[in-house]
Structures are given as structure tokens and as C-alpha cells.
Design a protein around this motif. Structure first.
Motif, PDB file in Angstrom:
ATOM      1  N   SER A   1      11.178  -8.179  -0.493  1.00  0.00           N
ATOM      2  CA  SER A   1      11.607  -7.252   0.558  1.00  0.00           C
ATOM      3  C   SER A   1      12.347  -7.972   1.663  1.00  0.00           C
ATOM      4  O   SER A   1      13.239  -7.422   2.309  1.00  0.00           O
ATOM      5  N   PHE A   2      11.955  -9.209   1.847  1.00  0.00           N
ATOM      6  CA  PHE A   2      12.609 -10.015   2.882  1.00  0.00           C
ATOM      7  C   PHE A   2      14.127  -9.985   2.724  1.00  0.00           C
ATOM      8  O   PHE A   2      14.873  -9.929   3.694  1.00  0.00           O
ATOM      9  N   LEU A   3      14.564  -9.984   1.443  1.00  0.00           N
ATOM     10  CA  LEU A   3      15.999 -10.064   1.164  1.00  0.00           C
ATOM     11  C   LEU A   3      16.758  -8.865   1.700  1.00  0.00           C
ATOM     12  O   LEU A   3      17.954  -8.933   1.955  1.00  0.00           O
ATOM     13  N   VAL A   4      16.073  -7.719   1.848  1.00  0.00           N
ATOM     14  CA  VAL A   4      16.756  -6.547   2.404  1.00  0.00           C
ATOM     15  C   VAL A   4      16.208  -6.224   3.794  1.00  0.00           C
ATOM     16  O   VAL A   4      16.242  -5.076   4.242  1.00  0.00           O
ATOM     17  N   GLY A   5      15.618  -7.220   4.409  1.00  0.00           N
ATOM     18  CA  GLY A   5      15.131  -7.033   5.766  1.00  0.00           C
ATOM     19  C   GLY A   5      13.887  -6.198   5.856  1.00  0.00           C
ATOM     20  O   GLY A   5      13.621  -5.548   6.864  1.00  0.00           O
ATOM     21  N   GLY A   6      13.080  -6.233   4.798  1.00  0.00           N
ATOM     22  CA  GLY A   6      11.860  -5.428   4.798  1.00  0.00           C
ATOM     23  C   GLY A   6      10.668  -6.163   5.359  1.00  0.00           C
ATOM     24  O   GLY A   6       9.598  -5.583   5.535  1.00  0.00           O
TER      25      GLY A   6
ATOM     26  N   THR B   1      14.417   0.705   2.378  1.00  0.00           N
ATOM     27  CA  THR B   1      15.028   0.209   1.147  1.00  0.00           C
ATOM     28  C   THR B   1      14.004  -0.539   0.319  1.00  0.00           C
ATOM     29  O   THR B   1      13.889  -0.344  -0.895  1.00  0.00           O
ATOM     30  N   ALA B   2      13.259  -1.413   1.010  1.00  0.00           N
ATOM     31  CA  ALA B   2      12.253  -2.204   0.299  1.00  0.00           C
ATOM     32  C   ALA B   2      11.255  -1.297  -0.390  1.00  0.00           C
ATOM     33  O   ALA B   2      10.968  -1.450  -1.580  1.00  0.00           O
ATOM     34  N   ILE B   3      10.759  -0.355   0.369  1.00  0.00           N
ATOM     35  CA  ILE B   3       9.746   0.534  -0.202  1.00  0.00           C
ATOM     36  C   ILE B   3      10.319   1.341  -1.357  1.00  0.00           C
ATOM     37  O   ILE B   3       9.699   1.484  -2.412  1.00  0.00           O
ATOM     38  N   PHE B   4      11.543   1.833  -1.179  1.00  0.00           N
ATOM     39  CA  PHE B   4      12.182   2.594  -2.237  1.00  0.00           C
ATOM     40  C   PHE B   4      12.244   1.773  -3.526  1.00  0.00           C
ATOM     41  O   PHE B   4      11.844   2.227  -4.596  1.00  0.00           O
ATOM     42  N   ALA B   5      12.713   0.528  -3.387  1.00  0.00           N
ATOM     43  CA  ALA B   5      12.840  -0.324  -4.570  1.00  0.00           C
ATOM     44  C   ALA B   5      11.471  -0.602  -5.189  1.00  0.00           C
ATOM     45  O   ALA B   5      11.308  -0.572  -6.414  1.00  0.00           O
ATOM     46  N   LEU B   6      10.479  -0.856  -4.348  1.00  0.00           N
ATOM     47  CA  LEU B   6       9.138  -1.147  -4.871  1.00  0.00           C
ATOM     48  C   LEU B   6       8.554   0.062  -5.600  1.00  0.00           C
ATOM     49  O   LEU B   6       7.915  -0.070  -6.645  1.00  0.00           O
ATOM     50  N   VAL B   7       8.784   1.223  -5.045  1.00  0.00           N
ATOM     51  CA  VAL B   7       8.286   2.449  -5.684  1.00  0.00           C
ATOM     52  C   VAL B   7       8.895   2.579  -7.076  1.00  0.00           C
ATOM     53  O   VAL B   7       8.200   2.785  -8.069  1.00  0.00           O
TER      54      VAL B   7
ATOM     55  N   VAL C   1       0.827  -1.201   0.000  1.00  0.00           N
ATOM     56  CA  VAL C   1       0.000   0.000   0.000  1.00  0.00           C
ATOM     57  C   VAL C   1       0.867   1.258   0.000  1.00  0.00           C
ATOM     58  O   VAL C   1       0.659   2.182  -0.800  1.00  0.00           O
ATOM     59  N   ILE C   2       1.879   1.266   0.888  1.00  0.00           N
ATOM     60  CA  ILE C   2       2.743   2.449   0.949  1.00  0.00           C
ATOM     61  C   ILE C   2       3.467   2.676  -0.372  1.00  0.00           C
ATOM     62  O   ILE C   2       3.427   3.769  -0.945  1.00  0.00           O
ATOM     63  N   SER C   3       4.093   1.614  -0.880  1.00  0.00           N
ATOM     64  CA  SER C   3       4.899   1.824  -2.083  1.00  0.00           C
ATOM     65  C   SER C   3       4.018   2.164  -3.280  1.00  0.00           C
ATOM     66  O   SER C   3       4.363   3.026  -4.096  1.00  0.00           O
ATOM     67  N   SER C   4       2.867   1.498  -3.399  1.00  0.00           N
ATOM     68  CA  SER C   4       1.995   1.809  -4.539  1.00  0.00           C
ATOM     69  C   SER C   4       1.448   3.227  -4.440  1.00  0.00           C
ATOM     70  O   SER C   4       1.338   3.931  -5.449  1.00  0.00           O
ATOM     71  N   THR C   5       1.118   3.631  -3.229  1.00  0.00           N
ATOM     72  CA  THR C   5       0.615   4.993  -3.063  1.00  0.00           C
ATOM     73  C   THR C   5       1.665   6.009  -3.509  1.00  0.00           C
ATOM     74  O   THR C   5       1.365   6.969  -4.230  1.00  0.00           O
ATOM     75  N   ILE C   6       2.903   5.743  -3.094  1.00  0.00           N
ATOM     76  CA  ILE C   6       3.963   6.671  -3.502  1.00  0.00           C
ATOM     77  C   ILE C   6       4.170   6.614  -5.016  1.00  0.00           C
ATOM     78  O   ILE C   6       4.293   7.649  -5.677  1.00  0.00           O
ATOM     79  N   SER C   7       4.145   5.400  -5.579  1.00  0.00           N
ATOM     80  CA  SER C   7       4.306   5.268  -7.035  1.00  0.00           C
ATOM     81  C   SER C   7       3.240   6.069  -7.775  1.00  0.00           C
ATOM     82  O   SER C   7       3.524   6.759  -8.751  1.00  0.00           O
TER      83      SER C   7
ATOM     84  N   MET D   1      19.781  -1.399  -1.934  1.00  0.00           N
ATOM     85  CA  MET D   1      20.403  -1.764  -0.668  1.00  0.00           C
ATOM     86  C   MET D   1      21.799  -1.172  -0.532  1.00  0.00           C
ATOM     87  O   MET D   1      22.185  -0.695   0.529  1.00  0.00           O
ATOM     88  N   THR D   2      22.537  -1.171  -1.655  1.00  0.00           N
ATOM     89  CA  THR D   2      23.897  -0.643  -1.563  1.00  0.00           C
ATOM     90  C   THR D   2      23.887   0.836  -1.194  1.00  0.00           C
ATOM     91  O   THR D   2      24.834   1.344  -0.614  1.00  0.00           O
ATOM     92  N   TYR D   3      22.820   1.534  -1.531  1.00  0.00           N
ATOM     93  CA  TYR D   3      22.794   2.961  -1.214  1.00  0.00           C
ATOM     94  C   TYR D   3      22.107   3.281   0.108  1.00  0.00           C
ATOM     95  O   TYR D   3      22.517   4.176   0.819  1.00  0.00           O
ATOM     96  N   ILE D   4      21.022   2.559   0.395  1.00  0.00           N
ATOM     97  CA  ILE D   4      20.239   2.929   1.575  1.00  0.00           C
ATOM     98  C   ILE D   4      20.464   1.986   2.755  1.00  0.00           C
ATOM     99  O   ILE D   4      20.059   2.267   3.868  1.00  0.00           O
ATOM    100  N   GLY D   5      21.083   0.849   2.490  1.00  0.00           N
ATOM    101  CA  GLY D   5      21.235  -0.125   3.570  1.00  0.00           C
ATOM    102  C   GLY D   5      20.037  -1.047   3.611  1.00  0.00           C
ATOM    103  O   GLY D   5      19.276  -1.126   2.647  1.00  0.00           O
ATOM    104  N   ILE D   6      19.857  -1.721   4.769  1.00  0.00           N
ATOM    105  CA  ILE D   6      18.729  -2.641   4.800  1.00  0.00           C
ATOM    106  C   ILE D   6      17.586  -2.057   5.617  1.00  0.00           C
ATOM    107  O   ILE D   6      17.748  -1.079   6.344  1.00  0.00           O
TER     108      ILE D   6
END
Ligand SMILES: Nc1ncnc2c1ncn2[C@@H]1O[C@H](COP(=O)(O)OP(=O)(O)OP(=O)(O)O)[C@@H](O)[C@H]1O
Ligand SMILES: [Mg+2]
Lengths: 252, 383
Positions: free
Chosen positions: A188-193, A115-121, A57-63, A106-111
Motif C-alpha cells: 500500500s505504501f507504493l500508492v500512498g496508503g 486505492t490501497a484498500i480497493f486493490a486489497l479487496v 481489517v477494512i479490506s478483509s471485511t469488505i472482501s 492507482m491509474t483509475y482511483i489515484g493515490i
């Protein structure tokens, strides 16, 4: 009218068949003991389920809140020359696998969730932009002309004429993006989301189908739910005057 | 009301001017028809008035004010615009489409609702049936009516109409034209009206501006275009049958012989008979004391009769109203093979029309009194 009833009874038939199939497979898995984990850990699954919904919901809303305005911007007259360039570049970006996007993020924002939301957006953006552009650019120029000729200013033209007419295609883009997002959010699990990916990936690495299914089945349900829900939104939001709409029987 | 001064438009990237140095003035309350071959610049000229297209040089005045000095939104809101392709908003109902400009001007709801119904009635569409329809549920002709209604929504004094009846079959087009003219008679808008149909131009226009390749070739009344074309192009454009086209232009009342001879139902049969014999008339019209047409008497039928004419009258079934145009009258005469048509307004005898007056009109030799034939047929009461 007639065609409508037959087509809806046909789709009802498909739903029935699907349900029977689902129950049959479910019964089979149950027999193999795959649901034992789920039955024993409802609280954990529920928590991850909510987390997954949150991510989507968060990432789609931002997208949406980035993608639609960007689409609008790209269809303004002064952007016309650059539009295809930008769309092509975005298209190339889209070919980067979702996993890679997550890795790069992940390389830029960490875990973590951010990060998950950023990537999903980022990953969900393109279908929304592309459809917004297609919807807005595809409007019959005649009606825009009519609006201008009657004295609408650019904002009135956008909100009263352009967006309502492009709405169906824009919403279709949002729907595609969101449904894809439900699947991608599992990573998202992969980056601890967090999210249902937790169960799926753990299940895979432990070779435990019960664990895996406890994540996969709710993910599927979520995807189907979002698809259905956004379909309803389309149905009610799009004007019955538009040919896409099935809300009103129209004698041709 | 609308004045073009040396208006020129050259589209970017093209050498030739789409509109070339045009001077034109549309008087208040008049319909000015722009006509010419496809691509001659009609739409371009029209759209410069509400600034949908910027002029390259020259200036345009609406109501005495240079359009460039006005706020563009206000200018457009004050001009009704019917675009060539109708352009109804597909996502809005008929009612919302018509209400577009009133909503922009923030009228209150009830006023908008009332105005929408009023306009639907005006263009002869039942509000109950059409109010909630969407454009895709309309026929082409209905859509065009809505387009016209939408342009008239706020009762703008100036209207630009780009082939407003273009998408309609000839029969319904005539009906719409008639409706529109009768509305215009009441509302007296200043209208720029584009068409490429010369019949429509003659019928609708107070003035006609004939364009060719961006230039104004002739500007004047339909009458002037038909009777004194300035060059071969105009002649060709209005057609070789331009003499006949004048029949379209003129009303029966313009050509009829007024005050035709008649007798009254209370006259003595023998006196009437005597008169007819003297004047060598075979037929004579009969009226009652209010000049309502009762019919006619035939010379032979009354030879041996006495008493009042009223008892000998034969009914007259073929008549024409003074408001019809001469073409209709002529066609009636030809199809019933009659040489004379009686002109009746509200049952009152007002004149007669015969083939010779029609021929005179076409040949332009006819004068107010009805020419040489006036002596025989005009004169009113005979006894
Ligand atoms: N946006 C434009 N850019 C360039 N040239 C144009 C543009 N619009 C029209 N033209 C040209 O200008 C000329 C006049 O066009 P216009 O649309 O005014 O013609 P018209 O008289 O309305 O024709 P029609 O009867 O076919 O509607 C044409 O030669 C046309 O090709
Ligand atoms: Mg045109």
C-alpha cells in the motif's frame, strides 16, 4: 485422545524451537545494531502498525462481505451453469500479480488509502469466493434434501443447514485471504496508503536493514497473529459434529 | 387420506416414465408399503407427495386436498419424511435434529425439549445419553431411529418413510419393526412405507403396492398378494415359498384352537382318568379356577391314584403367546420336537396349536372352528 496429547506436545516442541531460534536471530540482529531504529522510534512504528491493521481489517471485511455472498450466489441452482465459467475467469484474474493490481487501481482511483484498500479487496476476494463455492457445493445433497423435505424455505436452508456445514471451508478461505492480505498490504505504501510497507520499502531503498526489519518483523507478527486468531475462530465457530472439527473427541 | 390419480412422472431428458399412470389410495391410519425391484419408482412416487418431485401429469390428494393447491412449505411441515439415506444434519446434535420441524413452527423451548425427550424414549434411546450426541457419534441403527423420531416430531398425521430400517442388521431390524408396529397401533398414522424386502412388506403393511418399471402391478392386503398373485411377476416377487410366508403374516391367535379341553386342579383324579381313557387321551391340560395354566397330567401317571388332580400336575414349560406370529410358533415346535404348543396369554390358557392346524393354515383349508381337529381338542371343561 492419546494421539491428541502426543500431537499437541509435539507442536509445543516446535513452538519452543521456533522461539529459541527467534531469540537467537534477534540477539544476533541486536548485536549488529538492527534494532536501534525501532528502539528510537516506537511511536512512528506503532502508528504504521495500526495503519497496517486498519488496512487489513477494512479490506478483509469488505472482501468477506462481497466474497461470501458471491459464493452463495454462485451455488444457487440458477447459477449452476455459469459457475465454473465465472470461477475460471476469477482464477485467471488472480494470476495478475498483486503489484499490477495496485498499479491498475492507482491509474483509475489515484493515490491514497482508498486505492490501497480497493486493490486489497480485489486481491483478497478470490480465495474467499472459491472456498465459499467449494464449501457450499460440497455439502452432501442428501442433507439439503432432508431440509427441503421437512419444509425449510430457501433462506432457512441456507442459514440453518448450508452455511453451518460449509463454515469450516469458508473460514479457511477467509483465513488464507487475510493472511495473504497482511503481506500484500505492505505494498500500500507504493500508492500512498501507509502501513508497515513504509518502513520496509524505505529500508530497502536506503539499504538500511534496521529500518527494513522494523517494518518486516511486525508484519510477520501480524500475519502470525491473524492466522492464529482466525484459527481460533474456526475452532469455536465450526460445529463439533463436523468431521473437520477437533473440538470433541469422538469415538469412531 | 392420500390418493394418487393417474400419476405419471417422466424425468426431464428421459423417455421412459419413472412412474406410469398410477392410481392408489392409502386409507387413514394405514401403512401402505411400496415395494418392487430397485429403480421401479418407489422413491419417485413417494417424493411426489410432498412435492420434492413435481408430477408430470395426474394429481395427488392429501386429506382430500390437491397438493398443488396447498402451500408447499405447509404441506411439507405437515408430512413426516424419513429419507432413504437418513440425512441427519451432521452439524446439529441429536436433540436439534429432532427439533428441526418444531423449531420451524416456532414452538417454545420447553415444549421442544419435552418433545425431544419423549421421542427419544419412544425410539428406545436414553435421552440423557443421546440428546447431546452428534450424528457421527451414532451407529447406523441409532441414526435411523433418530431419523424416524425427527419425522415424527410434530406428530404429523401423514408420514413418508423411505426404507427407514434399511441400514440395520436383520436382528435389530426385527426389533425396530416390532417397536414401530406397537407405536403405530397407538398413533395410527397414515404411512407410505418404502421397502424392497418382501418380509418387511408383509409384516408392516396393511396394504402392499407392488410396482414394476413404474407401473402398479398389484395393490392389496399382504394376504391377497400371497394367496392370489395376479400374474407371474407377483408370484416370482413374493417368492416360491409364499405359502410359508403366510406364517409370517398370521398371529398364533388367528390359528389356534380356542377353548381347548382341560381339567381343574380340584377335579377327582379317577374321574379325569376315566375321561381320558374314554377319549383315548394321553395328556390333559390342568388349570386353576381362574383358568390359569398349571400344567398337564399324563394318563399313565394317574392310573392308580386318588385324590385331587392338583397334586399330580406336571409343569408346562413350553408355551407361546397369542400375539406371536405363526412362524415363531412353528420354529419353537420344530426345535423342541413337539407336536402341540399351548397358547398362554398372561398365564391364562387361551388355546392350543398343533402341527395339523399349522398345515391347514398354510394350505388354507382351516376354518374358524379349527377344522376336523376341533372336535377332539376343543370343548373346555370336561367334568
Ligand atoms: N433425478 C432423476 N433424474 C432422472 N432420472 C431419475 C431421477 N431419479 C430417479 N430417476 C430414475 O427413475 C427411476 C425410478 O427411480 P426411484 O429412485 O424412484 O427408484 P426406487 O424404486 O426408489 O429404487 P431403489 O429401490 O433403488 O431406491 C429409475 O430408473 C431412476 O434411474
Ligand atoms: Mg428409492
Amino acid at each position: 485422545m492419546k494421539a491428541n496429547t502426543t500431537s499437541s506436545s509435539r507442536s509445543r516442541g516446535w513452538v519452543m524451537a521456533g522461539l529459541i531460534l527467534a531469540f537467537a536471530t534477534g540477539g544476533y540482529f541486536q548485536h549488529l545494531g538492527f534494532f536501534d531504529f525501532a528502539v528510537n522510534n516506537p511511536a512512528e512504528i506503532w502508528k504504521l502498525f495500526l495503519e497496517h491493521i486498519y488496512l487489513v481489517v477494512i479490506s478483509s471485511t469488505i472482501s468477506v462481505s462481497i466474497g461470501v455472498p458471491l459464493g452463495i450466489l454462485l451455488t444457487r441452482d440458477f447459477m449452476r451453469r455459469y459457475r465454473n465459467w465465472i470461477l475460471n475467469i476469477l482464477g485467471i484474474c488472480q494470476t495478475v500479480p498483486s503489484l499490477a493490481v495496485i498499479a491498475i487501481a492507482m491509474t483509475y482511483i489515484g493515490i491514497g488509502k482508498k486505492t490501497a484498500i480497493f486493490a486489497l479487496v480485489i486481491y483478497g476476494l478470490l480465495p474467499i469466493i472459491r472456498n465459499s463455492v467449494a464449501g457450499l457445493a460440497g455439502i452432501d445433497p442428501v442433507i439439503i434434501d432432508a431440509g427441503r423435505g421437512m419444509g425449510m424455505n430457501p433462506a432457512q436452508l441456507l442459514f440453518r443447514v448450508e452455511l453451518p456445514n460449509a463454515l469450516y471451508i469458508i473460514l479457511a478461505g477467509i483465513r488464507t485471504s487475510t493472511v495473504i492480505n497482511v503481506g500484500t498490504a505492505a505494498m500500500s505504501f507504493l500508492v500512498g496508503g501507509g502501513g508497515l510497507g513504509d518502513l520496509i520499502f524505505s529500508g530497502i531503498s536506503m539499504v538500511d536493514p534496521g529500518y527494513m526489519l522494523a517494518g518486516a518483523v511486525p508484519t510477520c507478527i501480524l500475519a502470525i497473529f491473524f492466522n492464529w486468531f482466525l484459527g481460533k475462530v474456526e475452532f469455536w465457530a465450526v460445529s463439533p459434529g463436523l468431521s473437520f472439527s477437533s473440538r470433541r473427541d469422538v469415538s469412531p | 387420506m392420500i390418493r394418487f390419480e393417474k400419476v405419471t412422472k417422466i424425468y426431464p431428458g428421459s423417455q421412459a416414465a419413472a412412474v406410469n399412470d398410477i392410481d392408489l389410495e392409502v386409507a387413514e391410519g394405514e401403512i401402505c408399503v411400496l415395494i418392487g425391484p430397485s429403480g421401479c419408482g418407489k422413491t419417485t412416487l413417494m417424493r411426489m407427495v410432498n412435492r420434492l418431485i413435481p408430477v408430470t401429469s395426474g394429481s395427488i390428494y392429501v386429506n382430500g386436498k390437491n397438493i398443488m393447491s396447498l402451500d408447499v412449505i405447509e404441506l411439507r411441515c405437515s408430512i413426516g419424511y424419513v429419507i432413504q439415506q437418513i440425512g441427519l444434519f451432521p452439524h446439529m446434535t441429536v436433540s436439534d435434529n429432532i427439533a428441526t420441524v418444531p423449531k420451524l413452527l416456532k414452538w417454545d423451548k420447553r415444549r421442544i425439549q419435552a418433545r425431544v425427550d419423549e421421542l427419544l424414549n419412544l425410539v428406545q434411546l436414553d435421552p440423557v445419553i443421546f440428546r447431546h450426541r452428534y450424528p457421527r457419534e451414532l451407529s447406523g441403527g441409532q441414526a435411523q431411529r433418530i431419523g424416524v423420531a425427527r419425522a415424527m416430531a410434530t406428530d404429523p398425521p401423514v408420514m413418508l418413510m423411505d426404507e427407514p430400517f434399511g441400514a440395520i442388521d436383520p436382528i435389530n431390524r426385527e426389533v425396530l419393526q416390532d417397536e414401530f408396529l406397537s407405536i403405530q397401533e397407538k398413533i395410527r398414522k397414515t404411512i407410505v412405507f418404502v421397502t424392497h424386502d418382501i418380509h418387511e412388506a408383509i409384516k408392516m403393511g396393511n396394504k402392499i403396492a407392488l410396482l414394476n418399471a413404474g407401473r402398479l402391478v398389484q395393490f392389496g392386503t399382504p394376504e391377497a398378494l400371497l394367496t392370489s398373485p395376479v400374474n407371474q411377476f407377483v408370484k416370482d416377487f413374493v417368492g416360491a415359498d409364499r405359502a410359508l410366508k403366510r406364517l409370517d403374516l398370521l398371529k398364533v391367535q388367528d390359528a389356534m384352537l380356542k377353548n381347548p379341553v382341560r381339567c381343574y386342579d380340584t377335579d377327582e383324579v379317577q374321574a379325569v382318568h376315566q375321561y381320558m381313557k374314554e377319549k383315548e387321551l394321553n395328556y390333559l391340560l390342568v388349570c386353576d379356577s381362574q383358568d390359569h395354566l398349571l400344567g398337564y397330567v399324563n394318563h399313565r401317571d394317574i392310573i392308580d391314584h386318588y385324590g385331587k388332580i392338583g397334586d399330580r400336575v406336571k409343569p408346562m414349560t413350553l408355551t407361546v403367546s397369542p400375539k406371536r406370529n405363526l412362524k415363531e410358533a412353528l420354529s419353537k415346535m420344530l426345535s423342541y420336537d413337539i407336536g402341540i404348543l399351548v397358547v398362554v396369554d398372561d398365564n391364562k390358557l387361551v388355546g392350543i396349536l398343533n402341527t395339523m392346524t399349522l398345515a391347514a393354515v398354510v394350505g388354507q383349508t382351516y376354518d374358524e372352528q379349527g377344522g376336523r381337529w376341533g372336535k377332539i381338542t376343543a370343548g373346555g371343561r370336561i367334568l
